[in-house]
Design a protein around this motif. Structure first.
Motif, PDB file in Angstrom:
ATOM      1  N   SER A   1      19.709  11.653   3.835  1.00 13.24           N
ATOM      2  CA  SER A   1      18.418  12.509   4.202  1.00 13.24           C
ATOM      3  C   SER A   1      17.288  11.933   3.464  1.00 13.24           C
ATOM      4  O   SER A   1      16.097  11.979   4.066  1.00 13.24           O
ATOM      5  N   VAL A   2      17.650  11.192   2.452  1.00 14.95           N
ATOM      6  CA  VAL A   2      16.344  10.663   1.739  1.00 14.95           C
ATOM      7  C   VAL A   2      16.626   9.203   1.842  1.00 14.95           C
ATOM      8  O   VAL A   2      17.580   8.722   1.268  1.00 14.95           O
ATOM      9  N   ASN A   3      15.825   8.419   2.233  1.00 13.18           N
ATOM     10  CA  ASN A   3      15.921   7.030   1.896  1.00 13.18           C
ATOM     11  C   ASN A   3      15.501   6.474   0.566  1.00 13.18           C
ATOM     12  O   ASN A   3      14.801   7.013  -0.171  1.00 13.18           O
ATOM     13  N   GLU A   4      16.079   5.215   0.453  1.00 13.02           N
ATOM     14  CA  GLU A   4      15.837   4.663  -0.848  1.00 13.02           C
ATOM     15  C   GLU A   4      15.085   3.216  -1.088  1.00 13.02           C
ATOM     16  O   GLU A   4      15.591   2.324  -0.335  1.00 13.02           O
ATOM     17  N   ILE A   5      14.471   2.941  -2.018  1.00 11.44           N
ATOM     18  CA  ILE A   5      13.793   1.936  -2.388  1.00 11.44           C
ATOM     19  C   ILE A   5      13.934   1.476  -3.765  1.00 11.44           C
ATOM     20  O   ILE A   5      13.547   2.420  -4.533  1.00 11.44           O
ATOM     21  N   GLU A   6      14.650   0.215  -3.876  1.00  7.98           N
ATOM     22  CA  GLU A   6      15.015  -0.167  -5.061  1.00  7.98           C
ATOM     23  C   GLU A   6      13.959  -1.211  -5.591  1.00  7.98           C
ATOM     24  O   GLU A   6      13.751  -2.135  -4.690  1.00  7.98           O
ATOM     25  N   VAL A   7      13.013  -1.207  -6.638  1.00  4.41           N
ATOM     26  CA  VAL A   7      12.218  -2.015  -6.894  1.00  4.41           C
ATOM     27  C   VAL A   7      12.883  -2.897  -7.902  1.00  4.41           C
ATOM     28  O   VAL A   7      13.305  -2.709  -8.965  1.00  4.41           O
ATOM     29  N   ARG A   8      13.222  -4.387  -7.392  1.00  9.06           N
ATOM     30  CA  ARG A   8      14.073  -5.272  -8.364  1.00  9.06           C
ATOM     31  C   ARG A   8      13.051  -5.985  -9.146  1.00  9.06           C
ATOM     32  O   ARG A   8      12.096  -6.450  -8.664  1.00  9.06           O
ATOM     33  N   LYS A   9      13.720  -6.270 -10.327  1.00 10.97           N
ATOM     34  CA  LYS A   9      13.025  -6.974 -11.211  1.00 10.97           C
ATOM     35  C   LYS A   9      12.601  -8.310 -10.875  1.00 10.97           C
ATOM     36  O   LYS A   9      13.513  -8.972 -10.324  1.00 10.97           O
ATOM     37  N   ASN A  10      11.399  -8.878 -10.961  1.00  8.85           N
ATOM     38  CA  ASN A  10      11.067 -10.079 -10.331  1.00  8.85           C
ATOM     39  C   ASN A  10      11.204 -10.388  -8.771  1.00  8.85           C
ATOM     40  O   ASN A  10      11.685 -11.593  -8.339  1.00  8.85           O
ATOM     41  N   GLY A  11      11.683  -9.430  -8.267  1.00 13.01           N
ATOM     42  CA  GLY A  11      11.973  -9.501  -6.748  1.00 13.01           C
ATOM     43  C   GLY A  11      11.474  -8.508  -5.772  1.00 13.01           C
ATOM     44  O   GLY A  11      10.634  -7.995  -5.997  1.00 13.01           O
TER      45      GLY A  11
ATOM     46  N   SER B   1       7.921  -6.175 -13.479  1.00 18.34           N
ATOM     47  CA  SER B   1       8.942  -5.149 -13.938  1.00 18.34           C
ATOM     48  C   SER B   1       9.881  -4.743 -12.779  1.00 18.34           C
ATOM     49  O   SER B   1       9.258  -4.394 -11.918  1.00 18.34           O
ATOM     50  N   GLY B   2      11.034  -4.330 -13.211  1.00 19.92           N
ATOM     51  CA  GLY B   2      11.755  -3.399 -12.284  1.00 19.92           C
ATOM     52  C   GLY B   2      11.713  -1.949 -12.678  1.00 19.92           C
ATOM     53  O   GLY B   2      12.729  -1.339 -12.089  1.00 19.92           O
ATOM     54  N   ALA B   3      10.833  -1.731 -13.593  1.00 12.73           N
ATOM     55  CA  ALA B   3      10.850  -0.051 -13.969  1.00 12.73           C
ATOM     56  C   ALA B   3       9.400   0.447 -13.379  1.00 12.73           C
ATOM     57  O   ALA B   3       8.604  -0.450 -12.801  1.00 12.73           O
ATOM     58  N   ILE B   4       9.410   1.798 -12.788  1.00 14.29           N
ATOM     59  CA  ILE B   4       8.313   2.499 -12.330  1.00 14.29           C
ATOM     60  C   ILE B   4       8.085   3.732 -13.145  1.00 14.29           C
ATOM     61  O   ILE B   4       8.797   4.141 -13.760  1.00 14.29           O
ATOM     62  N   GLN B   5       6.823   4.022 -13.207  1.00 10.53           N
ATOM     63  CA  GLN B   5       6.352   5.492 -13.366  1.00 10.53           C
ATOM     64  C   GLN B   5       5.407   5.811 -12.279  1.00 10.53           C
ATOM     65  O   GLN B   5       4.858   5.252 -11.624  1.00 10.53           O
ATOM     66  N   ASP B   6       5.315   7.172 -11.860  1.00  8.52           N
ATOM     67  CA  ASP B   6       4.693   7.783 -10.938  1.00  8.52           C
ATOM     68  C   ASP B   6       4.074   9.058 -11.340  1.00  8.52           C
ATOM     69  O   ASP B   6       4.504  10.011 -12.022  1.00  8.52           O
TER      70      ASP B   6
ATOM     71  N   LYS C   1       5.019  10.202   1.095  1.00 10.99           N
ATOM     72  CA  LYS C   1       4.064   8.892   1.384  1.00 10.99           C
ATOM     73  C   LYS C   1       3.956   8.304  -0.012  1.00 10.99           C
ATOM     74  O   LYS C   1       3.917   8.620  -1.156  1.00 10.99           O
ATOM     75  N   ALA C   2       3.816   6.896   0.498  1.00  7.05           N
ATOM     76  CA  ALA C   2       3.258   5.990  -0.803  1.00  7.05           C
ATOM     77  C   ALA C   2       2.575   4.810  -0.182  1.00  7.05           C
ATOM     78  O   ALA C   2       2.785   4.530   0.990  1.00  7.05           O
ATOM     79  N   ALA C   3       1.891   4.099  -1.081  1.00 11.11           N
ATOM     80  CA  ALA C   3       1.207   2.970  -0.738  1.00 11.11           C
ATOM     81  C   ALA C   3       1.743   1.859  -1.850  1.00 11.11           C
ATOM     82  O   ALA C   3       1.501   2.089  -3.088  1.00 11.11           O
ATOM     83  N   LEU C   4       2.397   0.681  -1.469  1.00 15.32           N
ATOM     84  CA  LEU C   4       3.146  -0.150  -2.411  1.00 15.32           C
ATOM     85  C   LEU C   4       2.493  -1.384  -2.152  1.00 15.32           C
ATOM     86  O   LEU C   4       2.050  -1.727  -1.028  1.00 15.32           O
ATOM     87  N   CYS C   5       2.242  -2.242  -3.397  1.00 11.09           N
ATOM     88  CA  CYS C   5       1.745  -3.364  -3.357  1.00 11.09           C
ATOM     89  C   CYS C   5       2.654  -4.450  -2.685  1.00 11.09           C
ATOM     90  O   CYS C   5       3.620  -4.396  -2.767  1.00 11.09           O
ATOM     91  N   ARG C   6       1.980  -5.419  -1.834  1.00  8.98           N
ATOM     92  CA  ARG C   6       2.599  -6.370  -1.378  1.00  8.98           C
ATOM     93  C   ARG C   6       1.771  -8.024  -1.506  1.00  8.98           C
ATOM     94  O   ARG C   6       2.334  -8.653  -1.302  1.00  8.98           O
ATOM     95  N   CYS C   7       0.763  -7.759  -2.428  1.00  8.76           N
ATOM     96  CA  CYS C   7       0.117  -9.010  -2.845  1.00  8.76           C
ATOM     97  C   CYS C   7       0.487  -9.469  -4.038  1.00  8.76           C
ATOM     98  O   CYS C   7       0.516 -10.733  -4.331  1.00  8.76           O
ATOM     99  N   GLY C   8       1.389  -8.794  -4.700  1.00  5.54           N
ATOM    100  CA  GLY C   8       2.170  -9.197  -6.028  1.00  5.54           C
ATOM    101  C   GLY C   8       0.953  -9.182  -7.209  1.00  5.54           C
ATOM    102  O   GLY C   8       1.294  -9.617  -8.426  1.00  5.54           O
TER     103      GLY C   8
ATOM    104  N   SER D   1      -1.131  -6.233  -8.201  1.00  2.00           N
ATOM    105  CA  SER D   1      -1.443  -4.672  -8.665  1.00  2.00           C
ATOM    106  C   SER D   1      -0.943  -4.603 -10.032  1.00  2.00           C
ATOM    107  O   SER D   1       0.153  -5.025 -10.364  1.00  2.00           O
ATOM    108  N   ASN D   2      -1.873  -3.858 -10.909  1.00  2.10           N
ATOM    109  CA  ASN D   2      -1.471  -3.692 -12.151  1.00  2.10           C
ATOM    110  C   ASN D   2      -0.421  -2.392 -12.358  1.00  2.10           C
ATOM    111  O   ASN D   2      -0.238  -1.733 -13.388  1.00  2.10           O
ATOM    112  N   ARG D   3      -0.354  -1.639 -11.047  1.00  2.00           N
ATOM    113  CA  ARG D   3       0.409  -0.618 -11.089  1.00  2.00           C
ATOM    114  C   ARG D   3       1.789  -0.669 -10.243  1.00  2.00           C
ATOM    115  O   ARG D   3       2.254   0.260  -9.642  1.00  2.00           O
ATOM    116  N   LYS D   4       2.206  -2.027 -10.172  1.00  3.50           N
ATOM    117  CA  LYS D   4       3.487  -2.204  -9.440  1.00  3.50           C
ATOM    118  C   LYS D   4       4.558  -1.261  -9.759  1.00  3.50           C
ATOM    119  O   LYS D   4       4.753  -0.735 -10.782  1.00  3.50           O
TER     120      LYS D   4
END
Length: 136
Positions: free
Chosen positions: A2-12, A62-67, A109-116, A118-121
């Protein structure tokens, strides 16, 4: 799922799992899958998809997030990801975003960086407007 997952990979890339639909800025469906890797370094030749360029250029992020804006996911619809022209990825649908190095959030909803740049990656801070990011 029911909930989709997005993993933010370190350096990836962003690894998306669940019911995923990826669209271009004109609304054309590019891919429907349960497993998609999206470029986060901004230099893939297959944008918005990852082609491994992050390894060749030694992309560091980083592969860490804060929201600051978490919200309870609603519904069981697919996660729709739209690659905006020369801009961010816009995501709509129930999702859990988590980092390979820690941290997690849930959103609808979210807006994620794809230019590489962002200071808020992984989130977009509109750096694509300054760095000259281009993507078809």
């Amino acid at each position: 799922m029911s909930v989709n997952e997005i993993e933010v990979r370190k350096n990836g890339p962003l690894l998306c799992k669940g019911e995923i639909e990826v669209y271009d800025s004109a609304g054309t469906l590019l891919e429907r899958s349960d497993d998609v890797a999206l470029c986060r370094c901004g230099l893939s030749d297959l944008k918005p998809f990852c082609d491994g360029t992050h390894k060749k250029i030694a992309f560091e992020a980083s592969g860490a997030i804060q929201d600051e804006k978490p919200e309870a996911p609603e519904g069981e619809r697919p996660l729709q990801i739209t690659a905006r022209h020369n801009a961010m990825l816009v995501l709509k649908g129930p999702m859990r975003i988590f980092g390979s190095e820690g941290g997690e959030t849930t959103r609808n909803k979210a807006a994620l960086c794809r230019c590489g740049q962002s200071n808020r990656k992984p989130f977009c801070d509109l750096s694509h407007k300054v760095c000259g990011f281009e993507a078809e």
